[in-house]
Design a protein around this motif. Structure first.
Motif, PDB file in Angstrom:
ATOM      1  N   ALA A 171      -7.115   2.649  -0.683  1.00 30.26           N
ATOM      2  CA  ALA A 171      -6.714   1.265  -0.372  1.00 30.26           C
ATOM      3  C   ALA A 171      -6.351   1.139   1.099  1.00 30.26           C
ATOM      4  O   ALA A 171      -6.695   0.144   1.755  1.00 30.26           O
ATOM      5  N   CYS A 172      -5.673   2.148   1.625  1.00 33.53           N
ATOM      6  CA  CYS A 172      -5.290   2.107   3.043  1.00 33.53           C
ATOM      7  C   CYS A 172      -6.497   2.418   3.930  1.00 33.53           C
ATOM      8  O   CYS A 172      -6.722   1.746   4.939  1.00 33.53           O
ATOM      9  N   HIS A 173      -7.267   3.437   3.536  1.00 33.80           N
ATOM     10  CA  HIS A 173      -8.433   3.808   4.342  1.00 33.80           C
ATOM     11  C   HIS A 173      -9.387   2.627   4.503  1.00 33.80           C
ATOM     12  O   HIS A 173      -9.919   2.385   5.585  1.00 33.80           O
ATOM     13  N   ASP A 174      -9.599   1.905   3.396  1.00 34.34           N
ATOM     14  CA  ASP A 174     -10.545   0.782   3.429  1.00 34.34           C
ATOM     15  C   ASP A 174     -10.161  -0.273   4.459  1.00 34.34           C
ATOM     16  O   ASP A 174     -11.011  -0.808   5.159  1.00 34.34           O
ATOM     17  N   ASP A 175      -8.864  -0.568   4.502  1.00 35.59           N
ATOM     18  CA  ASP A 175      -8.431  -1.677   5.352  1.00 35.59           C
ATOM     19  C   ASP A 175      -7.910  -1.268   6.722  1.00 35.59           C
ATOM     20  O   ASP A 175      -7.970  -2.052   7.676  1.00 35.59           O
ATOM     21  N   ILE A 234       0.836  -1.210   0.000  1.00 40.21           N
ATOM     22  CA  ILE A 234       0.000   0.000   0.000  1.00 40.21           C
ATOM     23  C   ILE A 234       0.868   1.256   0.000  1.00 40.21           C
ATOM     24  O   ILE A 234       0.624   2.205  -0.748  1.00 40.21           O
ATOM     25  N   ALA A 235       1.915   1.237   0.833  1.00 42.20           N
ATOM     26  CA  ALA A 235       2.804   2.403   0.928  1.00 42.20           C
ATOM     27  C   ALA A 235       3.567   2.617  -0.382  1.00 42.20           C
ATOM     28  O   ALA A 235       3.695   3.745  -0.866  1.00 42.20           O
ATOM     29  N   THR A 236       4.046   1.522  -0.960  1.00 36.88           N
ATOM     30  CA  THR A 236       4.799   1.611  -2.226  1.00 36.88           C
ATOM     31  C   THR A 236       3.903   2.118  -3.351  1.00 36.88           C
ATOM     32  O   THR A 236       4.314   2.970  -4.157  1.00 36.88           O
ATOM     33  N   ASP A 237       2.692   1.608  -3.409  1.00 36.00           N
ATOM     34  CA  ASP A 237       1.743   2.049  -4.446  1.00 36.00           C
ATOM     35  C   ASP A 237       1.449   3.543  -4.305  1.00 36.00           C
ATOM     36  O   ASP A 237       1.422   4.276  -5.291  1.00 36.00           O
ATOM     37  N   PHE A 238       1.247   3.963  -3.072  1.00 37.90           N
ATOM     38  CA  PHE A 238       0.939   5.372  -2.817  1.00 37.90           C
ATOM     39  C   PHE A 238       2.112   6.271  -3.229  1.00 37.90           C
ATOM     40  O   PHE A 238       1.928   7.293  -3.907  1.00 37.90           O
ATOM     41  N   ASN A 239       3.326   5.870  -2.861  1.00 42.21           N
ATOM     42  CA  ASN A 239       4.514   6.640  -3.249  1.00 42.21           C
ATOM     43  C   ASN A 239       4.623   6.769  -4.762  1.00 42.21           C
ATOM     44  O   ASN A 239       4.897   7.838  -5.282  1.00 42.21           O
ATOM     45  N   ARG A 240       4.426   5.648  -5.433  1.00 40.94           N
ATOM     46  CA  ARG A 240       4.541   5.641  -6.898  1.00 40.94           C
ATOM     47  C   ARG A 240       3.525   6.593  -7.525  1.00 40.94           C
ATOM     48  O   ARG A 240       3.866   7.405  -8.384  1.00 40.94           O
ATOM     49  N   GLU A 241       2.273   6.507  -7.068  1.00 36.55           N
ATOM     50  CA  GLU A 241       1.221   7.354  -7.647  1.00 36.55           C
ATOM     51  C   GLU A 241       1.442   8.829  -7.310  1.00 36.55           C
ATOM     52  O   GLU A 241       1.112   9.709  -8.116  1.00 36.55           O
ATOM     53  N   ALA A 242       1.976   9.108  -6.120  1.00 34.93           N
ATOM     54  CA  ALA A 242       2.249  10.505  -5.737  1.00 34.93           C
ATOM     55  C   ALA A 242       3.387  11.077  -6.587  1.00 34.93           C
ATOM     56  O   ALA A 242       3.336  12.232  -7.021  1.00 34.93           O
ATOM     57  N   ASN A 243       4.409  10.265  -6.833  1.00 36.51           N
ATOM     58  CA  ASN A 243       5.510  10.727  -7.694  1.00 36.51           C
ATOM     59  C   ASN A 243       5.008  10.955  -9.118  1.00 36.51           C
ATOM     60  O   ASN A 243       5.367  11.944  -9.767  1.00 36.51           O
ATOM     61  N   GLU A 244       4.173  10.059  -9.590  1.00 37.29           N
ATOM     62  CA  GLU A 244       3.611  10.185 -10.935  1.00 37.29           C
ATOM     63  C   GLU A 244       2.699  11.422 -11.022  1.00 37.29           C
ATOM     64  O   GLU A 244       2.695  12.127 -12.027  1.00 37.29           O
TER      65      GLU A 244
END
Lengths: 152, 152
Positions: free
Chosen positions: A143-147, A107-117
């Motif tokens: 994704a994080c909020h949901d879980d 979740i953290a990696t996905d968020f970082n990637r999307e924020a950089n993009e």
């Protein structure tokens, strides 16, 4: 043996640095960083739904990117699975459980990637691409909020 | 006449965008952004006073820089000279007064300049230069606190 001792020193230093911050401070900083990102998510949303101002979107995306890359994991100290910062934390204790380590990491990696993009796309000034990337970024938050965040 | 009408449309749009954000939200976002910067100021301080970690200082300086350049002025809406975000705002009403506009502008410009310089210096990894710039940056924060923030 020398390696082990160095490793132990490392652990001690890390623990001592962590000890400087009280749990309530860590929770307050977490809540502040998320609220600062929320402000800037709202700004991007307003721009893609209304009049598009390239400079404002760039500024907003840069804030989100810098916070996403800031190492907020350090604010999830032991003992911060409950407690109050500005208000009671909404994190679920599940976030801290070893069995969820891989999921949380993804979740953290996905968020970082999307924020950089998001910051890259904002720099182009392309409103349609910004809208699409904003939705992907929002999805990575959700994704994080949901879980791992309790409902209000 | 056309110019005046366009100017009026501009004012109306600005007012309508501002109207979307409630005063308490603006205050909350302000407090969050300052607390996020405070977290990162603490991190830089810990690094210049203790073990220096270049990457951590860069991350922290980037957060401060992006927030300094984010356009926080937009969060000082009319009606936010008092009120509650996470907590009661500590801003002094003097900040909003026309007679202080120039002074406030200078404080904001100085802070921006020092935050941008902080990020540049952090990127070099020079601990002594980071310490010196950290103090200048802190001074630019204090300039506002001294005149426009109530004591706790």
């Amino acid at each position: 043996m020398k390696k082990l001792m160095l490793a132990l020193v490392g652990v001690t230093l890390a623990a001592s640095a962590a000890a400087q911050m009280k749990p309530e401070e860590a929770i307050k900083f977490r809540q502040s960083a998320y609220a600062t990102m929320a402000w800037n998510m709202h700004r991007i949303k307003d721009n893609v739904e209304g009049k598009y101002n390239k400079d404002e979107v760039i500024k907003a995306a840069n804030v989100i990117q810098s916070i996403a890359n800031s190492g907020m994991g350090a604010l999830y100290l032991p003992g911060t699975d409950k407690g109050k910062g500005w208000v009671e934390t909404r994190v679920k204790p599940e976030l801290f459980k070893a069995e969820n380590k891989e999921k949380v990491g993804k979740i953290a990696t996905d968020f970082n990637r999307e924020a950089n993009e998001m910051a890259k796309v904002a720099a182009t000034g392309d409103a349609a691409a910004t809208k699409a990337q904003f939705e992907k970024l929002g999805g990575s938050c959700k994704a994080c909020h949901d879980d791992f965040r309790t409902k209000e």
